[in-house]
Scaffold this motif. Structure first.
Motif, short mmCIF file in Angstrom:
data_model
loop_
_atom_site.label_atom_id
_atom_site.label_comp_id
_atom_site.label_asym_id
_atom_site.label_seq_id
_atom_site.Cartn_x
_atom_site.Cartn_y
_atom_site.Cartn_z
N SER A 104 36.80 -44.28 -67.11
CA SER A 104 36.42 -45.63 -66.68
C SER A 104 34.93 -45.78 -66.47
CB SER A 104 37.16 -45.99 -65.39
OG SER A 104 36.62 -45.32 -64.27
N ARG B 104 33.46 -52.58 -70.70
CA ARG B 104 32.98 -53.82 -70.08
C ARG B 104 31.48 -53.74 -69.81
NH1 ARG B 104 32.59 -53.18 -64.42
NH2 ARG B 104 33.60 -51.31 -63.62
N HIS C 70 37.88 -48.29 -72.47
CA HIS C 70 38.29 -49.34 -71.56
C HIS C 70 39.37 -50.18 -72.23
CE1 HIS C 70 34.58 -49.57 -68.66
NE2 HIS C 70 35.07 -48.34 -68.78
N GLU D 240 39.76 -55.43 -70.08
CA GLU D 240 38.47 -55.36 -69.40
C GLU D 240 37.32 -55.84 -70.27
OE1 GLU D 240 37.52 -51.78 -67.38
OE2 GLU D 240 39.52 -51.52 -66.53
#
Length: 219
Positions: free
Chosen positions: A42, A168, A189, A193
């Motif tokens: 992430s 993102r 991602h 997102e």
């Protein structure tokens, strides 16, 4: 002329194996439990120092960054191009754009200059990118500095540029810089997102048409 700026990890190459291994080593070096794989992925796209603070705000993140870089460099030296293989269709897409007279290519990545240079050499991509923006010289994504520098180096207007990425952070960086954003669905991602993307593509084969569409819309 158009400028197409690519993110690297999760967009052009699948480096998640070495990213997770290097992060595991960094956490082990300071005696902390390793985050889940999804949590590690992430933060891909952020500059390493920023990513470490997000994952372990109370730890000795400078030590963790050194450990991560040492492990990653060792894996890259040991495995060569296999350390970060190109995604299917990536090389064909790059060759397609590089062969056009009206397109310039660039990269904007959270990698260090050393890391990017090594990856480009491993895959024989020397001369492919006219502008290379790396974490050594810029604030972390989603700050627009990397894209602003790429536009300045190439002389391309923001309306004629597009950012292609999987996170993102890439989409938000493009928005902050005033350029179009295309998300890729194969990266780190989830599609949910990538809300700031003008379009999300499912394969490199879809990318040329997507770039034409978003640039026509922003013209």
């Amino acid at each position: 002329m158009r400028l197409v700026v690519f993110d690297v990890d999760g967009t052009l190459v699948d480096s998640q194996g070495d990213i997770v291994a290097s992060m595991t080593a960094a956490f082990g070096d300071v005696g902390l439990a390793v985050p889940a794989r999804a949590e590690i992925l992430s933060i891909v796209g952020l500059s390493l120092d920023v990513a470490m603070v997000q994952l372990a705000p109370e730890a000795d993140t400078e030590r963790m960054v050194r450990s991560y870089k040492d492990t990653y460099a060792h894996l890259r030296a040991t495995k060569g191009a296999a350390s970060s293989p190109l995604y299917p269709g990536a090389r064909d897409a790059l060759d397609h754009f590089a062969g056009r007279d009206d397109v310039l290519l660039g990269v904007a990545t959270g990698k260090s200059k050393r890391g990017l240079d090594s990856l480009i050499a491993a895959h024989g991509l020397e001369g492919m990118f006219v502008t290379r923006q790396v974490a050594d010289f810029h604030p972390s994504k989603p700050h627009p500095s990397m894209i602003h520098a790429a536009l300045d180096e190439t002389g391309i207007e923001a309306s004629d540029a597009v950012m292609v990425g999987d996170t993102r952070f890439d989409m938000d960086m493009a928005t902050n810089a005033g350029v179009a954003a295309i998300g890729v669905a194969w990266g780190y991602h989830p599609r949910t997102e990538l809300g700031a993307a003008h379009q999300v593509v499912d394969s490199f084969a879809d990318l040329p048409a997507a770039i034409e569409k978003v640039l026509e819309a922003s013209a």
